[in-house]
Write a protein that holds these residues in place. Structure first.
Motif, PDB file in Angstrom:
ATOM      1  N   ASP A 228     -30.251   7.880   8.038  1.00 25.55           N
ATOM      2  CA  ASP A 228     -29.978   8.379   9.390  1.00 25.55           C
ATOM      3  C   ASP A 228     -31.056   7.949  10.373  1.00 25.55           C
ATOM      4  O   ASP A 228     -30.765   7.652  11.538  1.00 25.55           O
ATOM      5  CB  ASP A 228     -29.877   9.905   9.361  1.00 25.55           C
ATOM      6  CG  ASP A 228     -29.438  10.486  10.695  1.00 25.55           C
ATOM      7  OD1 ASP A 228     -28.440  10.002  11.246  1.00 25.55           O
ATOM      8  OD2 ASP A 228     -30.104  11.415  11.187  1.00 25.55           O
ATOM      9  N   ARG A 229     -32.290   7.882   9.940  1.00 27.33           N
ATOM     10  CA  ARG A 229     -33.393   7.578  10.856  1.00 27.33           C
ATOM     11  C   ARG A 229     -33.683   6.089  10.985  1.00 27.33           C
ATOM     12  O   ARG A 229     -34.252   5.656  11.989  1.00 27.33           O
ATOM     13  CB  ARG A 229     -34.658   8.305  10.411  1.00 27.33           C
ATOM     14  CG  ARG A 229     -34.562   9.820  10.525  1.00 27.33           C
ATOM     15  CD  ARG A 229     -35.909  10.443  10.277  1.00 27.33           C
ATOM     16  NE  ARG A 229     -35.829  11.894  10.263  1.00 27.33           N
ATOM     17  CZ  ARG A 229     -36.751  12.693  10.798  1.00 27.33           C
ATOM     18  NH1 ARG A 229     -37.793  12.162  11.417  1.00 27.33           N
ATOM     19  NH2 ARG A 229     -36.640  13.992  10.721  1.00 27.33           N
ATOM     20  N   TYR A 230     -33.308   5.325   9.961  1.00 27.17           N
ATOM     21  CA  TYR A 230     -33.702   3.920   9.975  1.00 27.17           C
ATOM     22  C   TYR A 230     -32.529   2.944   9.958  1.00 27.17           C
ATOM     23  O   TYR A 230     -32.678   1.808  10.382  1.00 27.17           O
ATOM     24  CB  TYR A 230     -34.607   3.619   8.776  1.00 27.17           C
ATOM     25  CG  TYR A 230     -36.009   4.125   8.963  1.00 27.17           C
ATOM     26  CD1 TYR A 230     -36.954   3.359   9.626  1.00 27.17           C
ATOM     27  CD2 TYR A 230     -36.389   5.369   8.493  1.00 27.17           C
ATOM     28  CE1 TYR A 230     -38.252   3.811   9.811  1.00 27.17           C
ATOM     29  CE2 TYR A 230     -37.674   5.837   8.678  1.00 27.17           C
ATOM     30  CZ  TYR A 230     -38.607   5.059   9.333  1.00 27.17           C
ATOM     31  OH  TYR A 230     -39.880   5.522   9.532  1.00 27.17           O
ATOM     32  N   VAL A 231     -31.398   3.339   9.432  1.00 25.21           N
ATOM     33  CA  VAL A 231     -30.336   2.369   9.164  1.00 25.21           C
ATOM     34  C   VAL A 231     -29.104   2.638  10.016  1.00 25.21           C
ATOM     35  O   VAL A 231     -28.789   1.872  10.930  1.00 25.21           O
ATOM     36  CB  VAL A 231     -29.970   2.355   7.658  1.00 25.21           C
ATOM     37  CG1 VAL A 231     -28.980   1.234   7.366  1.00 25.21           C
ATOM     38  CG2 VAL A 231     -31.221   2.188   6.801  1.00 25.21           C
ATOM     39  N   PHE A 232     -28.383   3.694   9.719  1.00 27.37           N
ATOM     40  CA  PHE A 232     -27.142   4.024  10.421  1.00 27.37           C
ATOM     41  C   PHE A 232     -27.275   5.393  11.080  1.00 27.37           C
ATOM     42  O   PHE A 232     -26.854   6.396  10.498  1.00 27.37           O
ATOM     43  CB  PHE A 232     -25.960   4.040   9.455  1.00 27.37           C
ATOM     44  CG  PHE A 232     -25.586   2.709   8.886  1.00 27.37           C
ATOM     45  CD1 PHE A 232     -25.003   1.733   9.676  1.00 27.37           C
ATOM     46  CD2 PHE A 232     -25.814   2.426   7.551  1.00 27.37           C
ATOM     47  CE1 PHE A 232     -24.660   0.498   9.157  1.00 27.37           C
ATOM     48  CE2 PHE A 232     -25.471   1.195   7.016  1.00 27.37           C
ATOM     49  CZ  PHE A 232     -24.891   0.232   7.814  1.00 27.37           C
ATOM     50  N   PRO A 233     -27.841   5.486  12.267  1.00 28.40           N
ATOM     51  CA  PRO A 233     -27.923   6.793  12.929  1.00 28.40           C
ATOM     52  C   PRO A 233     -26.538   7.417  13.092  1.00 28.40           C
ATOM     53  O   PRO A 233     -25.584   6.746  13.489  1.00 28.40           O
ATOM     54  CB  PRO A 233     -28.530   6.461  14.295  1.00 28.40           C
ATOM     55  CG  PRO A 233     -29.224   5.151  14.111  1.00 28.40           C
ATOM     56  CD  PRO A 233     -28.421   4.409  13.088  1.00 28.40           C
ATOM     57  N   ASP A 234     -26.433   8.684  12.733  1.00 28.02           N
ATOM     58  CA  ASP A 234     -25.189   9.459  12.861  1.00 28.02           C
ATOM     59  C   ASP A 234     -24.091   8.989  11.923  1.00 28.02           C
ATOM     60  O   ASP A 234     -22.935   9.432  12.040  1.00 28.02           O
ATOM     61  CB  ASP A 234     -24.661   9.437  14.299  1.00 28.02           C
ATOM     62  CG  ASP A 234     -25.586  10.138  15.278  1.00 28.02           C
ATOM     63  OD1 ASP A 234     -26.323  11.045  14.845  1.00 28.02           O
ATOM     64  OD2 ASP A 234     -25.574   9.787  16.468  1.00 28.02           O
ATOM     65  N   GLY A 235     -24.389   8.100  10.984  1.00 34.07           N
ATOM     66  CA  GLY A 235     -23.366   7.679  10.028  1.00 34.07           C
ATOM     67  C   GLY A 235     -23.035   8.808   9.064  1.00 34.07           C
ATOM     68  O   GLY A 235     -23.895   9.611   8.701  1.00 34.07           O
ATOM     69  N   GLU A 236     -21.790   8.887   8.657  1.00 33.48           N
ATOM     70  CA  GLU A 236     -21.357   9.927   7.719  1.00 33.48           C
ATOM     71  C   GLU A 236     -20.370   9.327   6.724  1.00 33.48           C
ATOM     72  O   GLU A 236     -19.533   8.496   7.097  1.00 33.48           O
ATOM     73  CB  GLU A 236     -20.682  11.085   8.453  1.00 33.48           C
ATOM     74  CG  GLU A 236     -21.591  11.868   9.386  1.00 33.48           C
ATOM     75  CD  GLU A 236     -20.844  13.001  10.071  1.00 33.48           C
ATOM     76  OE1 GLU A 236     -20.093  13.722   9.378  1.00 33.48           O
ATOM     77  OE2 GLU A 236     -20.994  13.154  11.294  1.00 33.48           O
ATOM     78  N   LEU A 237     -20.477   9.783   5.485  1.00 31.04           N
ATOM     79  CA  LEU A 237     -19.528   9.371   4.451  1.00 31.04           C
ATOM     80  C   LEU A 237     -18.695  10.561   4.020  1.00 31.04           C
ATOM     81  O   LEU A 237     -19.159  11.702   4.044  1.00 31.04           O
ATOM     82  CB  LEU A 237     -20.262   8.797   3.237  1.00 31.04           C
ATOM     83  CG  LEU A 237     -21.182   7.600   3.480  1.00 31.04           C
ATOM     84  CD1 LEU A 237     -21.753   7.110   2.148  1.00 31.04           C
ATOM     85  CD2 LEU A 237     -20.453   6.487   4.199  1.00 31.04           C
ATOM     86  N   ALA A 238     -17.467  10.285   3.602  1.00 30.31           N
ATOM     87  CA  ALA A 238     -16.565  11.314   3.102  1.00 30.31           C
ATOM     88  C   ALA A 238     -15.966  10.835   1.790  1.00 30.31           C
ATOM     89  O   ALA A 238     -15.851   9.625   1.548  1.00 30.31           O
ATOM     90  CB  ALA A 238     -15.459  11.596   4.115  1.00 30.31           C
ATOM     91  N   PRO A 239     -15.545  11.741   0.916  1.00 25.53           N
ATOM     92  CA  PRO A 239     -14.814  11.327  -0.282  1.00 25.53           C
ATOM     93  C   PRO A 239     -13.508  10.638   0.105  1.00 25.53           C
ATOM     94  O   PRO A 239     -12.912  10.948   1.147  1.00 25.53           O
ATOM     95  CB  PRO A 239     -14.555  12.654  -1.009  1.00 25.53           C
ATOM     96  CG  PRO A 239     -15.584  13.598  -0.480  1.00 25.53           C
ATOM     97  CD  PRO A 239     -15.793  13.198   0.949  1.00 25.53           C
ATOM     98  N   VAL A 240     -13.058   9.724  -0.734  1.00 25.36           N
ATOM     99  CA  VAL A 240     -11.850   8.970  -0.400  1.00 25.36           C
ATOM    100  C   VAL A 240     -10.646   9.893  -0.249  1.00 25.36           C
ATOM    101  O   VAL A 240      -9.747   9.626   0.561  1.00 25.36           O
ATOM    102  CB  VAL A 240     -11.591   7.879  -1.459  1.00 25.36           C
ATOM    103  CG1 VAL A 240     -11.314   8.472  -2.833  1.00 25.36           C
ATOM    104  CG2 VAL A 240     -10.442   6.966  -1.025  1.00 25.36           C
ATOM    105  N   GLY A 241     -10.618  10.987  -0.987  1.00 28.82           N
ATOM    106  CA  GLY A 241      -9.509  11.926  -0.851  1.00 28.82           C
ATOM    107  C   GLY A 241      -9.433  12.543   0.528  1.00 28.82           C
ATOM    108  O   GLY A 241      -8.338  12.775   1.065  1.00 28.82           O
TER     109      GLY A 241
END
Length: 442
Positions: free
Chosen positions: A333-346
């Protein structure tokens, strides 16, 4: 200060209540720990200060990015050996692409017991007095406002993608594709594997000459160029990155496709000119955010004609027993993808169907992404000096760490990547799709 490594190693084992899996080398040249392993190198006392002020992943990440910490030996093996400390063993990992979870609380609790007083006092003396070291300049500073507004999304995308097209050219190679490749066999090159991925997407979408394709998060234009050149479509690519758009437009002009390919700096929520026959979204949905995902799905649904297909290519995390406990990985979040989020495929499938889509196929490509990331790391390391000049040494170290850690996360099934093929059926429920996968891949 002699034998600093022995004291660091002793402190680490006491704080973590388990054997430390790497050998340690300190700034005074001393070493301690098991032989025959990669060596965690404390180049400066400042590295220890970072870890004392922020135990866990953020202190380690700051030390790595600043060059205070290094690994002598195989980086993948070092990260794998550290995985028991950085990744939870008893629960699927809730973190983003780098896979790290917070350990600070556990370490702080351990350091708080009376028996630890001597070690803590020695560590503070060893690290040197003073305030916490400032974070490296590559770290995202304080963000304001609500996440995933158009303005904040644009700033987040600029942080990751507007770091120099020359840097990405060295990292990605001639394909300029920044998403999981598809590797048909062991001898496939990165360039051929990316071609195979782009072609797989086109075939899943059943693209035909004269159709309209929208590529959401078009990057440097590789998907729209492939679809226009090999399938005869009229393609529109949208991105929030100014640098990506400039690069993509140049490629379009050089390919003689200006009349058939349009590159825009545009938010997906602002596309005015549907309907499209097909939409591809490759490695973009990770930036949308869970609170906005249904809006994203409904927007794409509204931009498709009845019978139009969506190919959503997206990284997913493993489910958690307590989904409400999910937190975004601090380093990512701090260095690569700010505000990025992952979710389960379901969850992704459920949101697409809630928006009105019929999901027709899900293909997991987890192992393919691990190999893709290792190829990118190899490119980066082979062109290290040029890559550092193209952006900064700190940025190059960020990408090296996150891609190597991500490769291990895919290999260990902590995260995955999936292509979800969905269709907007007509009012009678007809999809217009062949009954079998072989039929729609022909």
């Amino acid at each position: 200060m002699a034998d600093a490594a022995h004291r660091i190693f002793e402190l680490a084992e006491h704080a973590l209540s388990r054997p430390f899996p790497l050998r340690v080398r300190a700034w005074d040249g001393s070493e301690a720990g098991p032989s025959g392993t990669p060596v965690l190198v404390f180049r400066r006392r400042r590295a220890l200060r970072r870890l004392l002020w922020r135990p866990g992943e953020l202190g380690l990440a700051r030390g790595w990015v600043a060059g205070d910490l290094a690994v002598d030996g195989d980086l993948y093996e070092a990260l794998d050996r550290l995985s028991g400390l950085l990744w939870e063993r008893d629960e699927p990992d809730p973190a983003a692409a780098g896979g790290m979870v917070r350990t600070a609380r556990r370490v702080a609790e351990r350091l708080g017991d009376p028996a630890s007083y001597r070690l803590v006092r020695e560590a503070l003396t060893l690290a040197g007095a003073g305030l916490p070291p400032a974070p490296p300049p590559e770290e995202v500073r304080r963000r304001t406002g609500i996440a995933h507004t158009k303005r904040r999304d644009k700033a987040a995308i600029a942080h990751h993608y507007d770091v120099g097209n020359d840097f990405y050219a060295l990292l990605l190679g001639p394909s300029m594709v920044y998403s999981c490749a598809v590797w048909p066999d062991e001898d496939t090159t990165l360039e051929a594997a990316q071609y195979a991925k782009l072609d797989l997407v086109c075939r899943k979408l059943s693209l035909r000459e004269g159709q309209r394709l929208l590529d959401v998060g078009c990057g440097w234009g590789s998907m729209v160029l492939h679809a226009a050149e090999h399938y005869g479509v009229r393609a529109t690519g949208i991105t929030l990155s100014v640098e990506q758009a400039a690069f993509a437009r140049k490629r379009v002009a050089e390919a003689g496709l200006t009349g058939r390919v349009d590159i825009r700096v545009q938010d997906y929520r602002d596309v005015p000119d549907g309907p499209y026959d097909a939409i591809s979204s490759i490695g973009m949905a990770e930036h949308v955010g869970s609170e906005r995902y249904l809006e994203y799905a409904r927007t794409l649904y509204g931009l498709l004609r009845p019978g139009g297909r969506l190919l959503n290519h997206q990284i997913g995390r493993r489910p958690m027993r307590d989904e409400e406990a999910y937190r975004i990985d601090e380093f990512i979040d701090r260095y690569v993808f700010p505000d990025g989020e992952l979710a389960p495929v379901g969850v992704t499938v459920a949101r697409l169907e809630e928006a009105g889509f019929e999901v027709r196929d899900v293909e997991a490509l987890r192992e393919h992404y691990a190999r893709t990331l290792r190829a990118w790391v190899a490119n980066l390391e082979a062109h290290w000096n040029a890559a550092a000049r193209a952006t900064s040494v700190g940025k190059a170290r960020v990408w090296q760490l996150y891609m190597a850690a991500s490769a291990l996360s895919f290999e260990r099934n902590r995260i995955g990547v999936n292509q979800v093929l969905a269709v907007r059926t007509d009012t009678g429920g007809a999809s217009g799709m062949p009954r079998t996968r072989s039929g729609w891949l022909s």
